[in-house]
Motif scaffolding. Structure first.
Motif, short mmCIF file in Angstrom:
data_model
loop_
_atom_site.label_atom_id
_atom_site.label_comp_id
_atom_site.label_asym_id
_atom_site.label_seq_id
_atom_site.Cartn_x
_atom_site.Cartn_y
_atom_site.Cartn_z
N ASP A 62 0.82 -1.22 0.00
CA ASP A 62 0.00 0.00 0.00
C ASP A 62 0.85 1.26 0.00
O ASP A 62 0.49 2.26 -0.62
CB ASP A 62 -0.91 0.01 1.24
N GLY A 63 1.96 1.20 0.73
CA GLY A 63 2.80 2.38 0.85
C GLY A 63 4.27 2.02 0.80
O GLY A 63 4.65 0.84 0.87
N ALA A 64 5.11 3.04 0.68
CA ALA A 64 6.56 2.82 0.61
C ALA A 64 7.28 3.95 1.33
O ALA A 64 6.83 5.10 1.33
CB ALA A 64 7.03 2.73 -0.84
N ILE A 65 8.40 3.59 1.93
CA ILE A 65 9.31 4.56 2.56
C ILE A 65 10.48 4.76 1.61
O ILE A 65 11.15 3.79 1.24
CB ILE A 65 9.81 4.04 3.91
N VAL A 66 10.74 6.00 1.22
CA VAL A 66 11.90 6.31 0.39
C VAL A 66 12.94 6.97 1.29
O VAL A 66 12.76 8.11 1.72
CB VAL A 66 11.54 7.23 -0.78
N GLU A 74 14.72 11.43 -6.17
CA GLU A 74 13.79 11.74 -7.25
C GLU A 74 13.32 10.51 -8.02
O GLU A 74 12.10 10.27 -8.15
CB GLU A 74 14.43 12.73 -8.23
N ALA A 75 14.24 9.72 -8.56
CA ALA A 75 13.85 8.63 -9.46
C ALA A 75 12.96 7.60 -8.78
O ALA A 75 11.90 7.24 -9.32
CB ALA A 75 15.09 7.98 -10.06
N PRO A 76 13.31 7.06 -7.60
CA PRO A 76 12.42 6.08 -6.99
C PRO A 76 11.08 6.67 -6.57
O PRO A 76 10.04 5.99 -6.65
CB PRO A 76 13.21 5.57 -5.79
N HIS A 86 1.41 4.97 -1.90
CA HIS A 86 1.45 6.11 -0.99
C HIS A 86 2.87 6.20 -0.43
O HIS A 86 3.52 5.17 -0.22
CB HIS A 86 0.43 5.94 0.12
N LEU A 87 3.35 7.41 -0.18
CA LEU A 87 4.79 7.59 0.02
C LEU A 87 5.13 8.35 1.29
O LEU A 87 4.49 9.36 1.62
CB LEU A 87 5.38 8.34 -1.18
N MET A 88 6.14 7.87 1.98
CA MET A 88 6.79 8.61 3.05
C MET A 88 8.22 8.86 2.60
O MET A 88 9.01 7.93 2.43
CB MET A 88 6.76 7.83 4.36
N LEU A 89 8.55 10.12 2.35
CA LEU A 89 9.83 10.49 1.75
C LEU A 89 10.70 11.20 2.77
O LEU A 89 10.30 12.22 3.34
CB LEU A 89 9.58 11.41 0.55
N GLU A 90 11.88 10.64 3.00
CA GLU A 90 12.81 11.28 3.93
C GLU A 90 13.19 12.68 3.42
O GLU A 90 13.32 12.90 2.22
CB GLU A 90 14.06 10.41 4.10
N LYS A 91 13.35 13.60 4.37
CA LYS A 91 13.77 14.94 3.99
C LYS A 91 15.27 14.95 3.76
O LYS A 91 15.99 14.11 4.31
CB LYS A 91 13.34 15.97 5.05
N PRO A 92 15.77 15.90 2.95
CA PRO A 92 15.01 16.81 2.09
C PRO A 92 14.44 16.09 0.88
O PRO A 92 14.89 14.99 0.55
CB PRO A 92 16.07 17.84 1.67
N MET A 93 13.48 16.72 0.23
CA MET A 93 12.90 16.11 -0.95
C MET A 93 13.97 15.81 -1.99
O MET A 93 14.00 14.72 -2.58
CB MET A 93 11.83 17.02 -1.55
N ALA A 99 14.44 18.97 -9.18
CA ALA A 99 14.11 17.60 -8.81
C ALA A 99 12.97 17.55 -7.81
O ALA A 99 12.08 16.69 -7.89
CB ALA A 99 15.34 16.89 -8.24
N ALA A 100 12.98 18.48 -6.85
CA ALA A 100 11.89 18.51 -5.86
C ALA A 100 10.56 18.85 -6.53
O ALA A 100 9.51 18.29 -6.18
CB ALA A 100 12.21 19.54 -4.78
N ARG A 101 10.59 19.73 -7.51
CA ARG A 101 9.36 20.05 -8.25
C ARG A 101 8.84 18.84 -9.02
O ARG A 101 7.64 18.60 -9.08
CB ARG A 101 9.61 21.21 -9.21
N ARG A 102 9.76 18.07 -9.62
CA ARG A 102 9.32 16.88 -10.35
C ARG A 102 8.69 15.85 -9.40
O ARG A 102 7.73 15.17 -9.77
CB ARG A 102 10.51 16.28 -11.12
N ILE A 103 9.23 15.75 -8.19
CA ILE A 103 8.63 14.88 -7.19
C ILE A 103 7.22 15.35 -6.85
O ILE A 103 6.26 14.56 -6.82
CB ILE A 103 9.51 14.82 -5.93
N ALA A 104 7.08 16.65 -6.56
CA ALA A 104 5.77 17.19 -6.22
C ALA A 104 4.78 17.00 -7.35
O ALA A 104 3.61 16.65 -7.14
CB ALA A 104 5.90 18.67 -5.85
N ASP A 105 5.23 17.22 -8.58
CA ASP A 105 4.34 17.05 -9.74
C ASP A 105 3.90 15.59 -9.90
O ASP A 105 2.74 15.31 -10.20
CB ASP A 105 5.05 17.51 -11.02
#
Length: 407
Positions: A62-66, A74-76, A86-93, A99-105
């Protein structure tokens, strides 16, 4: 994705909620990969030697921790969002804005729930402080003063010898360590930032500060015993404190997978964490001051410095009707209208676990995924992106000696 210190810790906390199971791991390092699979009972079919292996797999969770390194987010993240995780992404993006914008998009286009790990939002201390501010007890916030005490040994461990020592392969120090703090200050203020200035640099951990007689490695150094940044003085006591029936704790877990004096000695003899702090390839700052002007005219200052104990952040908030002084474990409130001066204790873990914020974030993410409700989180990727933009503006201001206006 990424079975290092943060990925493993978040996974443990997810399991401890009683509502989540770890079913797969993607990790390039074979030792970490095997240790993670053993700890969580991941079946062989769910063990991958890199995130790229997921590209041709149907969604298996259901979800993943990056929790890969900063420059590898960015790529994963884009891949997994597109697959419906659904994603939990360690900071910073990401280290840089494109790259952060591409993640948000990608997250927005996929419509998945996503939380960037700004764990300070999820501490009991933050909840108590936010409630006070939102109640109007100190009136309108006029200014805020915040100290991020990195800690002398933490700076040496993570930002001189460790993974975040060089901005070309990780992130600028302010982004790697204090995007937490910028996000948290904006959360409390409830306003966007209009202008930013910043000053700082690398004052101490460089070759021209090297004491006479210092060797390239601590184990070979004649003055090691008197050096505050001695690797043996940091890591050997951690070996002695480590219980044999528990996983190796941070920060020792980053140095070696085995909590023994022989393993640590070998790591300090041959690895990155045994190097002299004055003979490393680090370039990130060891002190920085950021001044922010809010859209409503209020001001915020952030001081991040290595030259402190590693302890709770300290914050003073100046309002039109009152004053707050907080240290992560207690909140002092002075009410100008009544003259009352009260101090309230708040349950808090140690600074190393972000005062229980790690557990709060993971529990909120698991609950949000289970309910399909992103509103159970206290932030989203666009909010995180806005905070990151303040950090990038501060870095631009520091490098150029200018005041940067945000759009």
């Amino acid at each position: 994705m990424g079975a290092g210190q943060r990925g493993t810790w978040y996974s443990r906390l997810a399991v401890l909620t009683g509502r989540a199971e770890i079913v797969a791991v993607a990790e390039a390092d074979p030792v970490r990969r095997a240790a993670f699979a053993r700890e969580f009972g991941v079946p062989a079919a769910g063990v991958f030697d890199g995130w790229e292996r997921l590209a041709d797999c149907a969604r298996i969770a259901d979800g993943a921790i990056v929790a890969t390194q900063d420059a590898m987010h960015e790529a994963p993240t884009v891949l997994l969002a597109g697959q419906g995780y659904h994603l939990m992404l360690e900071k910073p993006m990401a280290p840089a804005e494109p790259a952060a914008r591409r993640i948000a998009d990608a997250v927005t286009a996929a419509g998945v729930i996503a939380a960037v790990c700004h764990v300070l939002r999820y501490t009991p201390y933050t909840a108590a402080l936010k409630e006070l501010l939102d109640s109007g007890r100190i009136g309108r916030i006029v200014s805020m003063q915040h100290l991020e005490p990195v800690g002398w040994w933490h700076q040496a461990h993570s930002f001189v010898r460790g993974n975040w020592r060089n901005s070309s392969v990780s992130s600028p120090m302010l982004l790697a360590k204090a995007c937490h703090d910028v996000d948290w200050l904006l959360y409390l203020a409830g306003e966007r930032v209009h202008r930013v200035s910043s000053f700082g640099g690398l004052a101490h951990f460089r070759a021209d500060q090297r004491p006479a007689g210092a060797a390239d490695r601590c184990l070979d150094c004649s003055i090691e015993a008197e050096c505050p940044y001695s690797a043996p003085k940091l890591y050997f006591p951690l070996v002695d404190a480590q219980r044999p029936d528990e996983p190796v704790h941070w920060p020792l877990s980053v140095v070696t997978a085995e909590a023994s004096r022989s393993a640590v000695t070998e790591a300090l003899r041959t690895g990155e964490y045994g190097r002299c702090v004055y003979a490393c390839d680090n370039d990130v700052v060891d002190h920085q001051v950021v001044a922010m002007e809010l859209a409503g005219g209020g001001t915020v200052t952030l001081t991040m410095t290595a030259f402190t104990p590693a302890e709770h952040r300290m914050t003073r908030i100046f309002g039109t009707h009152g004053y707050i002084d907080g240290n992560g474990a207690s909140i002092r409130l002075v009410d100008f209208r009544t003259g009352a001066d009260t101090t309230t204790s708040v349950a808090a873990g140690g600074p190393g676990d972000h005062s229980d914020g790690d557990a709060g974030l993971v529990a909120a993410f698991v609950a949000a995924v289970a309910a399909g409700d992103a509103g159970l989180l206290r932030s989203d990727v666009l909010t995180s992106l806005a905070g990151h933009q303040v950090v990038w503006a501060a870095e631009e201001a520091r490098r150029t000696g200018t005041v940067v206006t945000l759009a």
